[in-house]
Motif scaffolding. Structure first.
Motif, PDB file in Angstrom:
ATOM      1  N   ILE A 136       0.845  -1.196   0.000  1.00 13.43           N
ATOM      2  CA  ILE A 136       0.000   0.000   0.000  1.00 13.43           C
ATOM      3  C   ILE A 136       0.879   1.244   0.000  1.00 13.43           C
ATOM      4  CG2 ILE A 136      -1.724   1.366   1.247  1.00 13.43           C
ATOM      5  CD1 ILE A 136      -2.675  -1.197   2.588  1.00 13.43           C
ATOM      6  N   VAL A 137       0.574   2.174  -0.891  1.00  9.46           N
ATOM      7  CA  VAL A 137       1.138   3.521  -0.833  1.00  9.46           C
ATOM      8  C   VAL A 137       0.037   4.442  -0.324  1.00  9.46           C
ATOM      9  CG1 VAL A 137       2.039   5.478  -2.139  1.00  9.46           C
ATOM     10  CG2 VAL A 137       2.802   3.168  -2.687  1.00  9.46           C
ATOM     11  N   SER A 138       0.248   4.991   0.872  1.00 12.14           N
ATOM     12  CA  SER A 138      -0.680   5.952   1.454  1.00 12.14           C
ATOM     13  C   SER A 138      -0.235   7.343   1.025  1.00 12.14           C
ATOM     14  CB  SER A 138      -0.663   5.827   2.984  1.00 12.14           C
ATOM     15  OG  SER A 138      -1.409   6.862   3.585  1.00 12.14           O
ATOM     16  N   THR A 139      -1.027   7.986   0.180  1.00  7.95           N
ATOM     17  CA  THR A 139      -0.612   9.239  -0.442  1.00  7.95           C
ATOM     18  C   THR A 139      -0.837  10.447   0.465  1.00  7.95           C
ATOM     19  OG1 THR A 139      -2.776   9.575  -1.468  1.00  7.95           O
ATOM     20  CG2 THR A 139      -1.116   8.366  -2.751  1.00  7.95           C
ATOM     21  N   HIS A 140      -0.040  11.479   0.216  1.00 10.05           N
ATOM     22  CA  HIS A 140      -0.193  12.751   0.913  1.00 10.05           C
ATOM     23  C   HIS A 140      -1.286  13.600   0.267  1.00 10.05           C
ATOM     24  CE1 HIS A 140       0.808  16.494   2.942  1.00 10.05           C
ATOM     25  NE2 HIS A 140       0.870  17.094   1.763  1.00 10.05           N
ATOM     26  N   ALA A 141      -1.556  13.410  -0.983  1.00  6.09           N
ATOM     27  CA  ALA A 141      -2.417  14.266  -1.810  1.00  6.09           C
ATOM     28  C   ALA A 141      -3.493  15.015  -1.035  1.00  6.09           C
ATOM     29  CB  ALA A 141      -3.060  13.420  -2.905  1.00  6.09           C
TER      30      ALA A 141
ATOM     31  N   ALA B  72      -2.337   5.399  10.686  1.00  9.52           N
ATOM     32  CA  ALA B  72      -3.268   4.681  11.559  1.00  9.52           C
ATOM     33  C   ALA B  72      -4.478   4.170  10.798  1.00  9.52           C
ATOM     34  CB  ALA B  72      -3.716   5.590  12.702  1.00  9.52           C
ATOM     35  N   ALA B  73      -4.877   4.885   9.763  1.00  7.41           N
ATOM     36  CA  ALA B  73      -6.002   4.436   8.942  1.00  7.41           C
ATOM     37  C   ALA B  73      -5.661   3.166   8.173  1.00  7.41           C
ATOM     38  CB  ALA B  73      -6.413   5.539   7.963  1.00  7.41           C
ATOM     39  N   ASN B  74      -4.373   2.982   7.875  1.00 10.51           N
ATOM     40  CA  ASN B  74      -3.953   1.842   7.056  1.00 10.51           C
ATOM     41  C   ASN B  74      -3.358   0.674   7.830  1.00 10.51           C
ATOM     42  OD1 ASN B  74      -4.284   2.395   4.033  1.00 10.51           O
ATOM     43  ND2 ASN B  74      -3.414   4.322   4.747  1.00 10.51           N
ATOM     44  N   LEU B  75      -2.850   0.897   9.036  1.00 12.05           N
ATOM     45  CA  LEU B  75      -2.192  -0.174   9.792  1.00 12.05           C
ATOM     46  C   LEU B  75      -3.063  -1.430   9.976  1.00 12.05           C
ATOM     47  CD1 LEU B  75      -0.082   1.498  12.628  1.00 12.05           C
ATOM     48  CD2 LEU B  75       0.735   0.015  10.795  1.00 12.05           C
TER      49      LEU B  75
ATOM     50  N   THR C   7       3.252  -4.601   3.864  1.00  8.05           N
ATOM     51  CA  THR C   7       4.057  -3.379   3.853  1.00  8.05           C
ATOM     52  C   THR C   7       3.223  -2.161   3.461  1.00  8.05           C
ATOM     53  OG1 THR C   7       4.725  -3.891   1.588  1.00  8.05           O
ATOM     54  CG2 THR C   7       6.260  -4.506   3.348  1.00  8.05           C
ATOM     55  N   ILE C   8       3.486  -1.051   4.158  1.00  3.93           N
ATOM     56  CA  ILE C   8       2.828   0.233   3.875  1.00  3.93           C
ATOM     57  C   ILE C   8       3.898   1.297   3.734  1.00  3.93           C
ATOM     58  CG2 ILE C   8       1.279   2.022   4.763  1.00  3.93           C
ATOM     59  CD1 ILE C   8      -0.010  -0.244   6.505  1.00  3.93           C
ATOM     60  N   LEU C   9       3.821   2.071   2.660  1.00  2.00           N
ATOM     61  CA  LEU C   9       4.672   3.241   2.479  1.00  2.00           C
ATOM     62  C   LEU C   9       3.796   4.467   2.644  1.00  2.00           C
ATOM     63  CD1 LEU C   9       7.522   3.901  -0.002  1.00  2.00           C
ATOM     64  CD2 LEU C   9       5.612   5.511   0.047  1.00  2.00           C
ATOM     65  N   ASN C  10       4.153   5.338   3.603  1.00  2.00           N
ATOM     66  CA  ASN C  10       3.318   6.462   4.005  1.00  2.00           C
ATOM     67  C   ASN C  10       4.013   7.787   3.674  1.00  2.00           C
ATOM     68  OD1 ASN C  10       0.871   7.284   5.540  1.00  2.00           O
ATOM     69  ND2 ASN C  10       2.348   8.144   6.966  1.00  2.00           N
TER      70      ASN C  10
ATOM     71  N   THR D  85       8.853  10.249   4.246  1.00  2.00           N
ATOM     72  CA  THR D  85       8.253   8.954   3.916  1.00  2.00           C
ATOM     73  C   THR D  85       8.644   7.954   4.984  1.00  2.00           C
ATOM     74  OG1 THR D  85       8.355   9.388   1.532  1.00  2.00           O
ATOM     75  CG2 THR D  85       8.139   7.092   2.211  1.00  2.00           C
ATOM     76  N   VAL D  86       7.682   7.173   5.430  1.00  2.00           N
ATOM     77  CA  VAL D  86       7.914   6.125   6.425  1.00  2.00           C
ATOM     78  C   VAL D  86       7.413   4.800   5.855  1.00  2.00           C
ATOM     79  CG1 VAL D  86       7.180   5.244   8.669  1.00  2.00           C
ATOM     80  CG2 VAL D  86       7.840   7.624   8.444  1.00  2.00           C
ATOM     81  N   VAL D  87       8.181   3.745   6.061  1.00  2.00           N
ATOM     82  CA  VAL D  87       7.789   2.399   5.635  1.00  2.00           C
ATOM     83  C   VAL D  87       7.575   1.541   6.883  1.00  2.00           C
ATOM     84  CG1 VAL D  87       8.409   0.331   4.339  1.00  2.00           C
ATOM     85  CG2 VAL D  87       9.057   2.594   3.465  1.00  2.00           C
TER      86      VAL D  87
END
Length: 412
Positions: A298-303, A349-352, A391-394, A405-407
Motif C-alpha cells: 500500500i502507498v498511502s498518499t499525501h495528496a 493509523a487508517a492503514n495499519l 508493507t505500507i509506504l506512508n 516517507t515512512v515504511v
C-alpha cells in the motif's frame, strides 16, 4: 545492542480524527468511506468545510486543566493516554526519565494569539488584560510538554516543526532516539488545532488553495479533475514506540515495525511541491528498509486536493512504482481532510489495520479522474481485499519543500 534492540515497533495507538475518537471506529469509518467533514462558521472568515473532532476531553484531565492549556495540548494528552492504555504497559515497566515525547506540528500558537487579540478588543486593546498564560500556551513545545505534565514523564520532550511532514518526522525522531539508546520508550505522533485559526483558512483562500463544494462532505477531492483545494482539519495521533526485544519481553501486541524512512528538501519554492525530490524521498525510505518498490503493498498518499500538489505526487509515485503492478494506492484525506501536523500519523493509523484484515481502504469523492493523477491500482469508493498485506509506504510532504516517507512492515 543486539539486533532486536535496533528494531523499533509500534505497540500502542491513540487518536482523534474528524469522525472518530479511537482506532477501531476510525478503521470502520475509512473502510466505509464515510466523510468526517462538516461546515463551520469562523469569526472574520465565514463558512468553510472543515474536519472537527469530538472526544471525551475530560477523560484524562480536568476541565480547569484544559482551560489553562491549549486545544493542541488537550488533544495530545487524550491521545497519549489512549496510546499507553492500548499498549497495555504496566506502571514502572519503563522509567519516566527514559521516556521521550516527540510531537509533530505544522504550526502552533496561532489559535491562542488570535483568541487573545479578539478578547483584547473588548477592552479597547488595553494590554494589561492580556493573559499571563499566553507564553506557555504558544511556545512550540507546548503540546509535548502538556503530555509530560499529565503523565509525569521526566525524559526529553519537544515538538518537531516540519510543516505537514511533521507527523512522519516525529516517528523518525522516535526511531532514532530509541536506536541511539537515548530513551527506552517513545511517545511519537502529530497534532493539529488548525481549525481554530481563521488566519489559516484566509491564507489558503488567498492562495486559491481552499476547497469549496456544495456539500462539505464532498469538498476534499484528491485526484479528481474538479478538485479545488485543501480542507483544513484538526486531529491527533500518538504512537507508543518500543525496541522489539523489550516489546517481546512483556508480550506486547505489535502493530508493525518501522523498517525504513526518508526525509529531504526540495530547495526550490516556498509552497509549490517538486515530484523529483518526492520520488527521491520514497527511494531513500525503500533503501533504508531494504525493499524494492514491488514489495510495497500500500502507498498511502499525501495528496491534499490541490491542482499541482496532487499531480506532482502522482508523477513521483509513477516514477518509483512503475514496475510494481501489485502495489495499491489510497488517500485518507478525502475522508478526514488535511490534519496538518497530524496528517501523516493519522493516515498511517487508517492503514495499519490492513495487516490484520487485508483490506485497502478507499479514496472517496473521486468521480472524474484527472489524467495527470492516473495511478495503477488506485482504490476508489470501496475497499479492495488482497491475499496478504505486509508493507505500507506512508507519504507526507509540506511547505518550504520538506518531504517525509515512512515504511512500516507487518511483524511476524
Amino acid at each position: 545492542m543486539s539486533a532486536d534492540k535496533y528494531r523499533i515497533v509500534i505497540t500502542g495507538i491513540g487518536l482523534v480524527a474528524p469522525g472518530a475518537s479511537n482506532k477501531e471506529d476510525f478503521r470502520t469509518q475509512v473502510l466505509a468511506g464515510r466523510s468526517g467533514i462538516q461546515e463551520i462558521d469562523l469569526r472574520y472568515f465565514g463558512k468553510a468545510a472543515a474536519g472537527l473532532c469530538s472526544f471525551e476531553e475530560t477523560r484524562y484531565r480536568k476541565k480547569k486543566e484544559n482551560k489553562k492549556g491549549t486545544r493542541a495540548g488537550c488533544i495530545g494528552v487524550y491521545c497519549a493516554h489512549e496510546a499507553l492504555l492500548d499498549a497495555g504497559l504496566e506502571e514502572g515497566f519503563y522509567r519516566q526519565d527514559r521516556t521521550g515525547v516527540y510531537v509533530g506540528l505544522t504550526e502552533h500558537g496561532n489559535v491562542e494569539t488570535e483568541n487573545e487579540i479578539y478578547h483584547l478588543k473588548g477592552y479597547d486593546y488595553d494590554v494589561s488584560y492580556w493573559t499571563h498564560h499566553h507564553n506557555p500556551r504558544t511556545v512550540l513545545n507546548n503540546p509535548a510538554g502538556e503530555i509530560t505534565i499529565s503523565l509525569g514523564i521526566t525524559g526529553p520532550h519537544y515538538s518537531i516543526g516540519a510543516a505537514c511532514a511533521a507527523g512522519n518526522a516525529s516517528l523518525i525522531q522516535g526511531v532514532q532516539m530509541l536506536r541511539l539508546d537515548e530513551v527506552d520508550m517513545a511517545l511519537a505522533g502529530g497534532i493539529s488545532e488548525s481549525t481554530g485559526s481563521f488566519g489559516i483558512f484566509a491564507s489558503f483562500k488567498a492562495q486559491g488553495a481552499l476547497a469549496e463544494a456544495v456539500s462539505p462532505e464532498q469538498a476534499c477531492r484528491p485526484f479528481d479533475s474538479k478538485r479545488n483545494g485543501i480542507v483544513v482539519s484538526e486531529g491527533g495521533c500518538i504512537y507508543v514506540l518500543e525496541r522489539l526485544d523489550r516489546a517481546l519481553q512483556r508480550g506486547a501486541r505489535i502493530y508493525g515495525e518501522l523498517v525504513g524512512y526518508g526525509m529531504n528538501s526540495d530547495a526550490r519554492d516556498f509552497v509549490l511541491p517538486f515530484d523529483e525530490r518526492q520520488a527521491q524521498c520514497m527511494q531513500l525510505a525503500l533503501a533504508k528498509a531494504g525493499l524494492q518498490p514491488d514489495q510495497i503493498d500500500i502507498v498511502s498518499t499525501h495528496a491534499t486536493g490541490t491542482k499541482q500538489g496532487d499531480a506532482e505526487e502522482c508523477r513521483a509515485i509513477r516514477s518509483v512504482f512503475q514496475n510494481a503492478p501489485n502495489t495499491y494506492v489510497n488517500n485518507t484525506k478525502s475522508i478526514i481532510g488535511h490534519a496538518m501536523g497530524a496528517a501523516g500519523v493519522l493516515e498511517l493509523a487508517a492503514n495499519l489495520p490492513s495487516f490484520e484484515d487485508n483490506l485497502v481502504h478507499p479514496t472517496i469523492n473521486l468521480t472524474e479522474l484527472d489524467p495527470d493523477c492516473a495511478l495503477t491500482n488506485l482504490v476508489v469508493d470501496r475497499p479492495v481485499e488482497l491475499p496478504r498485506i505486509r508493507t505500507i509506504l506512508n507519504n507526507s510532504f509540506g511547505m518550504l519543500g520538506i518531504n517525509s516517507t515512512v515504511v512500516v512492515q507487518a511483524w511476524a
